[in-house]
Design a protein around this motif. Structure first.
Motif, PDB file in Angstrom:
ATOM      1  N   ALA A  12       1.212  -1.193   0.174  1.00  0.00           N
ATOM      2  CA  ALA A  12      -0.195  -0.381  -0.378  1.00  0.00           C
ATOM      3  C   ALA A  12       1.203   1.302  -0.024  1.00  0.00           C
ATOM      4  O   ALA A  12       0.643   1.948  -0.645  1.00  0.00           O
ATOM      5  CB  ALA A  12      -1.252  -0.062   1.108  1.00  0.00           C
ATOM      6  N   VAL A  13       2.103   1.210   0.902  1.00  0.00           N
ATOM      7  CA  VAL A  13       2.891   2.520   0.687  1.00  0.00           C
ATOM      8  C   VAL A  13       3.600   2.157  -0.587  1.00  0.00           C
ATOM      9  O   VAL A  13       3.328   3.700  -0.994  1.00  0.00           O
ATOM     10  CB  VAL A  13       3.834   2.465   2.126  1.00  0.00           C
ATOM     11  N   VAL A  14       4.158   1.114  -1.226  1.00  0.00           N
ATOM     12  CA  VAL A  14       4.636   2.080  -2.664  1.00  0.00           C
ATOM     13  C   VAL A  14       3.642   2.185  -3.556  1.00  0.00           C
ATOM     14  O   VAL A  14       4.077   3.383  -4.363  1.00  0.00           O
ATOM     15  CB  VAL A  14       4.948   0.474  -3.147  1.00  0.00           C
ATOM     16  N   ILE A  15       2.618   1.401  -3.268  1.00  0.00           N
ATOM     17  CA  ILE A  15       0.644   1.949  -4.548  1.00  0.00           C
ATOM     18  C   ILE A  15       0.841   3.596  -4.436  1.00  0.00           C
ATOM     19  O   ILE A  15       1.552   4.456  -4.910  1.00  0.00           O
ATOM     20  CB  ILE A  15       0.266   1.721  -4.254  1.00  0.00           C
ATOM     21  N   VAL A  16       0.878   4.547  -2.834  1.00  0.00           N
ATOM     22  CA  VAL A  16       0.717   5.601  -2.894  1.00  0.00           C
ATOM     23  C   VAL A  16       2.104   6.015  -2.980  1.00  0.00           C
ATOM     24  O   VAL A  16       1.337   7.680  -3.908  1.00  0.00           O
ATOM     25  CB  VAL A  16      -0.005   5.293  -1.028  1.00  0.00           C
ATOM     26  N   GLY A  17       2.945   5.904  -2.560  1.00  0.00           N
ATOM     27  CA  GLY A  17       4.360   7.032  -2.966  1.00  0.00           C
ATOM     28  C   GLY A  17       4.339   7.112  -4.822  1.00  0.00           C
ATOM     29  O   GLY A  17       3.974   7.883  -4.610  1.00  0.00           O
ATOM     30  N   LEU A  18       3.760   6.020  -5.002  1.00  0.00           N
ATOM     31  CA  LEU A  18       3.621   6.269  -6.844  1.00  0.00           C
ATOM     32  C   LEU A  18       3.077   7.394  -7.085  1.00  0.00           C
ATOM     33  O   LEU A  18       3.314   7.560  -8.213  1.00  0.00           O
ATOM     34  CB  LEU A  18       4.371   4.712  -7.275  1.00  0.00           C
ATOM     35  N   LEU A  19       1.260   7.208  -6.804  1.00  0.00           N
ATOM     36  CA  LEU A  19       0.561   7.848  -7.514  1.00  0.00           C
ATOM     37  C   LEU A  19       0.224   9.198  -6.201  1.00  0.00           C
ATOM     38  O   LEU A  19      -0.265   9.965  -6.977  1.00  0.00           O
ATOM     39  CB  LEU A  19      -0.937   7.193  -6.638  1.00  0.00           C
ATOM     40  N   GLY A  20       0.571   9.483  -5.567  1.00  0.00           N
ATOM     41  CA  GLY A  20       0.421  10.523  -3.955  1.00  0.00           C
ATOM     42  C   GLY A  20      -0.905  10.335  -3.582  1.00  0.00           C
ATOM     43  O   GLY A  20      -1.251   9.574  -3.822  1.00  0.00           O
ATOM     44  N   ALA A  21      -0.134  11.116  -2.347  1.00  0.00           N
ATOM     45  CA  ALA A  21      -1.349  11.516  -1.387  1.00  0.00           C
ATOM     46  C   ALA A  21      -2.592  11.787  -1.985  1.00  0.00           C
ATOM     47  O   ALA A  21      -2.469  12.664  -2.604  1.00  0.00           O
ATOM     48  CB  ALA A  21      -1.175  12.129  -0.263  1.00  0.00           C
ATOM     49  N   GLY A  22      -3.857  11.795  -0.909  1.00  0.00           N
ATOM     50  CA  GLY A  22      -5.036  11.320  -1.276  1.00  0.00           C
ATOM     51  C   GLY A  22      -5.799  10.375  -0.974  1.00  0.00           C
ATOM     52  O   GLY A  22      -5.742   9.409  -0.970  1.00  0.00           O
ATOM     53  N   GLY A  39       1.544  10.775   6.278  1.00  0.00           N
ATOM     54  CA  GLY A  39       1.629  11.597   5.528  1.00  0.00           C
ATOM     55  C   GLY A  39       0.848  11.303   4.102  1.00  0.00           C
ATOM     56  O   GLY A  39       1.603  11.865   2.967  1.00  0.00           O
ATOM     57  N   LEU A  40       0.705   9.689   3.490  1.00  0.00           N
ATOM     58  CA  LEU A  40       0.604   9.541   2.625  1.00  0.00           C
ATOM     59  C   LEU A  40      -0.949   9.402   1.781  1.00  0.00           C
ATOM     60  O   LEU A  40      -1.279   8.677   0.830  1.00  0.00           O
ATOM     61  CB  LEU A  40       1.591   7.439   3.078  1.00  0.00           C
ATOM     62  N   GLY A  41      -1.560   9.721   3.524  1.00  0.00           N
ATOM     63  CA  GLY A  41      -2.926   9.784   2.917  1.00  0.00           C
ATOM     64  C   GLY A  41      -3.404  10.841   2.247  1.00  0.00           C
ATOM     65  O   GLY A  41      -3.621  11.164   1.136  1.00  0.00           O
ATOM     66  N   VAL A  42      -5.172  11.056   3.337  1.00  0.00           N
ATOM     67  CA  VAL A  42      -5.609  11.841   3.401  1.00  0.00           C
ATOM     68  C   VAL A  42      -4.504  13.231   3.616  1.00  0.00           C
ATOM     69  O   VAL A  42      -3.681  13.532   4.682  1.00  0.00           O
ATOM     70  CB  VAL A  42      -6.707  11.755   4.380  1.00  0.00           C
ATOM     71  N   THR A  43      -4.797  14.108   2.931  1.00  0.00           N
ATOM     72  CA  THR A  43      -4.001  15.653   3.140  1.00  0.00           C
ATOM     73  C   THR A  43      -5.193  16.559   3.843  1.00  0.00           C
ATOM     74  O   THR A  43      -6.323  17.181   3.860  1.00  0.00           O
ATOM     75  CB  THR A  43      -3.557  16.301   1.896  1.00  0.00           C
ATOM     76  N   PRO A  44      -4.313  17.495   4.564  1.00  0.00           N
ATOM     77  CA  PRO A  44      -4.623  18.523   5.659  1.00  0.00           C
ATOM     78  C   PRO A  44      -5.300  19.239   4.943  1.00  0.00           C
ATOM     79  O   PRO A  44      -4.733  19.336   3.631  1.00  0.00           O
ATOM     80  CB  PRO A  44      -3.458  19.061   6.739  1.00  0.00           C
ATOM     81  N   PRO A  45      -6.534  20.329   5.751  1.00  0.00           N
ATOM     82  CA  PRO A  45      -7.280  19.869   7.107  1.00  0.00           C
ATOM     83  C   PRO A  45      -7.827  19.330   7.223  1.00  0.00           C
ATOM     84  O   PRO A  45      -8.752  19.103   7.688  1.00  0.00           O
ATOM     85  CB  PRO A  45      -7.325  21.613   7.076  1.00  0.00           C
ATOM     86  N   THR A  46      -8.013  18.007   6.321  1.00  0.00           N
ATOM     87  CA  THR A  46      -9.155  17.215   5.669  1.00  0.00           C
ATOM     88  C   THR A  46      -9.445  16.535   7.104  1.00  0.00           C
ATOM     89  O   THR A  46      -8.140  15.672   7.385  1.00  0.00           O
ATOM     90  CB  THR A  46      -9.483  16.149   4.711  1.00  0.00           C
ATOM     91  N   PRO A  47     -10.905  16.308   8.086  1.00  0.00           N
ATOM     92  CA  PRO A  47     -10.581  15.841   9.401  1.00  0.00           C
ATOM     93  C   PRO A  47     -10.724  14.039   8.420  1.00  0.00           C
ATOM     94  O   PRO A  47     -11.429  13.365   8.214  1.00  0.00           O
ATOM     95  CB  PRO A  47     -12.160  15.923   9.574  1.00  0.00           C
ATOM     96  N   GLU A  48     -10.109  13.489   9.381  1.00  0.00           N
ATOM     97  CA  GLU A  48      -9.390  11.945   9.130  1.00  0.00           C
ATOM     98  C   GLU A  48      -8.616  10.913  10.631  1.00  0.00           C
ATOM     99  O   GLU A  48      -7.707  12.259  11.126  1.00  0.00           O
ATOM    100  CB  GLU A  48      -9.159  11.692   8.040  1.00  0.00           C
TER     101      GLU A  48
END
Length: 304
Positions: free
Chosen positions: A152-162, A243-252
């Motif tokens: 999951a970390v590798v895929i998100v790292g390639l695609l970007g956060a969000g 820091g690889l998932g949802v980006t601030p300031p989104t509540p998560e």
């Protein structure tokens, strides 16, 4: 007749001696669930969390994005802020309610998408066998060479956060797992007598899958998928924490947990609340999956 693959009970509905029709079997499953207090309790808590997330715009006392320096890190129980405020002065209750939306979507959506894709491929591989089975399962084995969180970390790292990329990465992680369980239960059901009888009667492959295979494999696959939701919530929160998932300031919840790490020295309860929500929600999904698994096991009698 029943068999077991891992921790999933495989119960051929059309081969159960206690009923002559699939609806009778599912009625007994429902009756067992109604007598399982632990499962019902977990379901009640989970429904409350889901309701809070759905009705967050009406339940949240403040805007989850608005804060202030004066109101930062207010303690739990502060007048006007029942659960205190975060590091930028935003109301924690409002943030937790809105954060439930993001966390539940990032936990449930990947499993649903993986169930659709992985279930289809797994049933196809199990029913057809031969070259189709070998091709699908060998590709699936490649993904099992990597730990879930690392993949999951590798895929998100390639695609970007969000959020979208988080859901996509977790979907890719869960598809091989659902393919494997789907292929396993389908292979077992395919060899049973009632399927062979359907073949002998001249039924085509689509009819056999629709009327004989799917009713018997959907239950175990759904139970297994339910147990994956808790893992998905934890992985999604972990990605946001890094820091690889949802980006601030989104509540998560995972992102909130990371942002409140310095607050652990000021108010431990305040810093622990997002983690507590992750824990409670994950446990609820696990308990519900265990309850479904037990209710679907035809060997366990209903206790009046």
């Amino acid at each position: 007749m029943s068999s077991t693959e891992g921790s999933v009970s495989i119960i051929p509905i059309t081969d159960v001696s206690t009923t002559d029709h699939p609806t009778g079997y599912w009625k007994r499953v429902w009756q067992r669930l109604l007598t399982d207090r632990v499962t019902l309790g977990a379901l009640a808590v989970l429904l409350a969390i889901i309701a809070g997330a759905i009705f967050a715009p009406w339940l949240a006392p403040y805007d989850p994005y608005t804060g202030g320096v004066i109101t930062r890190l207010k303690a739990v129980g502060t007048v006007g802020h029942l659960l205190g405020t975060d590091e930028t002065g935003r109301d924690m209750l409002s943030r937790l309610l809105y954060g439930g939306r993001t966390s539940l979507v990032s936990g449930v959506a990947p499993v649903l998408f993986a169930l659709l894709v992985g279930g289809t491929l797994g049933v196809t591989a199990g029913f057809n066998g031969g070259f189709i089975n070998s091709a699908i399962m060998r590709i699936t084995d490649i993904f099992f060479a990597f730990p879930s969180i690392l993949l999951a970390v590798v895929i998100v790292g390639l695609l970007g956060a969000g959020l979208t990329n988080t859901i996509l990465s977790l979907t890719i992680v869960f598809i091989p797992q659902i393919i494997r369980i789907s292929e396993s239960v389908t292979t077992q059901v395919r060899s049973l007598d009632f399927v062979e009888a359907a073949r002998a009667s001249g039924a085509n492959g689509f009819s056999i899958v629709r009327f004989h295979i799917l009713p018997n494999v959907l239950g175990p696959i759904l139970v297994y998928s339910t147990s994956l939701i808790s893992i998905s919530i934890i992985l999604a929160a972990g990605l946001s924490f890094l820091g690889l998932g949802v980006t601030p300031p989104t509540p998560e919840w995972g992102l909130m947990l990371n942002a409140l790490r310095p607050a652990i020295y000021v108010d431990l309860m305040l810093a622990a609340m997002p983690g507590a929500m992750i824990f409670i929600t994950s446990v609820c999904f696990n308990l519900i999956a265990d309850g479904l698994r037990t209710a679907m096991d035809i060997r366990i009698r209903i206790r009046g």
